[in-house]
Design a protein around this motif. Sequence first.
Motif: not given
Lengths: 241, 241
Positions: A111-117, A217-224, A228-241
């Motif tokens: 709910a707090a949106g923590r880690g959202v890209l 909608l497309w941009a949201q999947l681009d970011a994911l 998280y798929v390739a190259p696997g480059l989460p932005a600083p502060g984003a959720w990581t597994p």
Amino acid sequence: MNALMTPDELEAALRAVGAARYHDKHPFHVLLHGGKLTVDQVRAWALNRYYYQSRIPLKDAALLARLEDPALRRAWRQRIVDHDGEHEGDGGIERWLRLTDALGFGRDEVAAGRGVLPATRFAVDAYVRFVAEKPLLEAIASSLTEMFAPGIIANRVAGMLANYDFVSKEALAYFDKRLTQAPRDADFALDYVKRNARRPDQQQAVIAALTFKCDVLWAQLDALYLAYVAPGLPAPGAWTP
Amino acid sequence: MNALMTPDELEAALRAVGAARYHDKHPFHVLLHGGKLTVDQVRAWALNRYYYQSRIPLKDAALLARLEDPALRRAWRQRIVDHDGEHEGDGGIERWLRLTDALGFGRDEVAAGRGVLPATRFAVDAYVRFVAEKPLLEAIASSLTEMFAPGIIANRVAGMLANYDFVSKEALAYFDKRLTQAPRDADFALDYVKRNARRPDQQQAVIAALTFKCDVLWAQLDALYLAYVAPGLPAPGAWTP
């Protein structure tokens, strides 16, 4: 200059936008529905998509606040009821939280949106602003991605249930409801747009509004995909597994 | 609860944000400055970055419109002069167009934003809105990425001139000017923020504003990376080489 289309020609043009740009064609969705994602990739999707879900009633309330016709308001307010529910524990947002529950997130965190890209926020917030600020006809037209939703939802539920043992039918309850809600909403908005886009410039604006929403909608999947798929480059502060 | 920082402690906290999140650490910039991009990848960067450049004077005008102190307005308006110039053919936007000229784009195409990635627009528009809507202190703090600009610019110019035969010193004239403009602007904004963020909640809001702005810059490079480096997935309608 663009020629005036008949209402049915306009509908065909809108369906062509979906055929070219709706996010069911995005590689991330192809992986999601084909069972090719890891549980962490599905988690990232559910977490980020919650941010979108959480903004939909705000978007609809912004539209409601601009509708001067009580009949239109009655029809449109159902969308807010669908998302927020009739009582605590009901509604689309609650059902989305059941999915994030099932994927192991705490509700406060989601709910707090923590880690959202950040790119998720930028795209979703652009949509809310579009609906709040653009002419009513375009604001309503931007909801027309619902026209293409039933196909992707049926696909998604079947694909996810068949391929992911960490996803249950109950966790996907959100989508069951959307299978009936989305066509009802889309029919209403499409009818409105076909009746009210009577000049060529209005028709082009309607097509542009749907194109814009497909981009959101497309941009949201681009970011994911990038994170998280390739190259696997989460932005600083984003959720990581 | 956060403790009150001294102005110098606040400055150190802001510098720490830059050290962790400024976009000089982004893989796209590492490739750009290291001469590892193709001419088409540099083109994509220049085209998308033009959209950012074109919005900066609008952002600054939105801030100007909220400054009640003539002295503050006099200082801030210089930013608009820097970007828009004193006459036709002058100013930062014109200098950026010399870069896109050198890279083979037509000016109409660039100015119209044709082919710009939707994610670029969403991020940049989020920045303009932030400055127009947030408390003045946060709006001003979001400009503080300029504190970190001189390092990246010096690096960029040297790296691009050394590595790309399709880029001349003249095409990079934009950055020469920024080497003196950015520190002047950053000093002013930093001084303002240090003097006016006097409560812990204000100081945290200032840090969050700078973090947000770093996200805006980072997301633009994320989008370029996904579309034009790896996996190479330009959104529908985006420029392709």
